[in-house]
Scaffold this motif. Structure first.
Motif, PDB file in Angstrom:
ATOM      1  N   LYS A 123      -2.483  -2.687   4.875  1.00  0.00           N
ATOM      2  CA  LYS A 123      -1.022  -2.263   4.801  1.00  0.00           C
ATOM      3  C   LYS A 123      -0.258  -3.236   5.644  1.00  0.00           C
ATOM      4  N   GLN A 135      -0.177  -9.614  -4.055  1.00  0.00           N
ATOM      5  CA  GLN A 135      -0.715  -8.493  -5.181  1.00  0.00           C
ATOM      6  C   GLN A 135      -2.161  -8.452  -5.052  1.00  0.00           C
ATOM      7  N   LYS A 178      -2.556  -5.713  -2.291  1.00  0.00           N
ATOM      8  CA  LYS A 178      -2.472  -4.512  -3.102  1.00  0.00           C
ATOM      9  C   LYS A 178      -3.530  -4.167  -4.098  1.00  0.00           C
ATOM     10  N   ARG A 179      -3.985  -4.835  -4.643  1.00  0.00           N
ATOM     11  CA  ARG A 179      -5.105  -4.627  -5.493  1.00  0.00           C
ATOM     12  C   ARG A 179      -6.360  -4.021  -4.485  1.00  0.00           C
ATOM     13  N   ARG A 180      -6.548  -4.861  -3.547  1.00  0.00           N
ATOM     14  CA  ARG A 180      -7.621  -4.475  -2.664  1.00  0.00           C
ATOM     15  C   ARG A 180      -7.315  -3.037  -1.918  1.00  0.00           C
ATOM     16  N   HIS A 181      -6.151  -2.862  -1.669  1.00  0.00           N
ATOM     17  CA  HIS A 181      -5.759  -1.677  -1.005  1.00  0.00           C
ATOM     18  C   HIS A 181      -6.056  -0.449  -1.851  1.00  0.00           C
ATOM     19  N   GLN A 182      -5.594  -0.515  -3.098  1.00  0.00           N
ATOM     20  CA  GLN A 182      -5.910   0.401  -4.050  1.00  0.00           C
ATOM     21  C   GLN A 182      -7.393   0.725  -4.359  1.00  0.00           C
ATOM     22  N   ALA A 183      -8.035  -0.189  -4.334  1.00  0.00           N
ATOM     23  CA  ALA A 183      -9.647  -0.184  -4.549  1.00  0.00           C
ATOM     24  C   ALA A 183     -10.169   0.722  -3.474  1.00  0.00           C
ATOM     25  N   GLU A 234      -8.346   2.855  -1.589  1.00  0.00           N
ATOM     26  CA  GLU A 234      -7.851   4.059  -1.604  1.00  0.00           C
ATOM     27  C   GLU A 234      -8.911   4.920  -2.714  1.00  0.00           C
ATOM     28  N   GLN A 235      -9.275   4.311  -3.655  1.00  0.00           N
ATOM     29  CA  GLN A 235     -10.214   5.004  -4.751  1.00  0.00           C
ATOM     30  C   GLN A 235     -11.408   5.230  -4.029  1.00  0.00           C
ATOM     31  N   LYS A 247      -7.896   0.013   5.164  1.00  0.00           N
ATOM     32  CA  LYS A 247      -6.531   0.305   4.424  1.00  0.00           C
ATOM     33  C   LYS A 247      -5.439  -0.240   5.154  1.00  0.00           C
ATOM     34  N   ASN A 278     -11.159   8.253  -1.697  1.00  0.00           N
ATOM     35  CA  ASN A 278     -11.037   9.485  -2.498  1.00  0.00           C
ATOM     36  C   ASN A 278     -12.455   9.817  -2.926  1.00  0.00           C
TER      37      ASN A 278
END
Length: 59
Positions: free
Chosen positions: A46, A8, A11-16, A18-19, A42, A22
């Motif tokens: 992954k 988890q 996943k949280r770090r991956h999403q951060a 990603e943001q 990233k 972007n």
């Protein structure tokens, strides 16, 4: 830390990242070196998630 909580967090770090990626891509004067660094981070996350998922299904 359990495997699930570690996953988890990854996943949280991956999403951060990603943001952040972007935001960097949306910026007109984005830094190509920074973009490459974020993409690399990233990918590392992954790969770690894939490794954890693969090892957890073996048990």
């Amino acid at each position: 830390m359990s495997i699930q909580s570690h996953l988890q967090e990854l996943k949280r770090r991956h999403q951060a990242i990603e943001q952040e990626l972007n935001r960097e891509l949306a910026h007109p004067a984005s830094d190509p070196v920074r973009i490459a660094e974020l993409k690399r981070k990233k990918l590392v996350l992954k790969d770690q998630m894939t490794k954890i998922n693969g090892s957890s299904t073996l048990h």
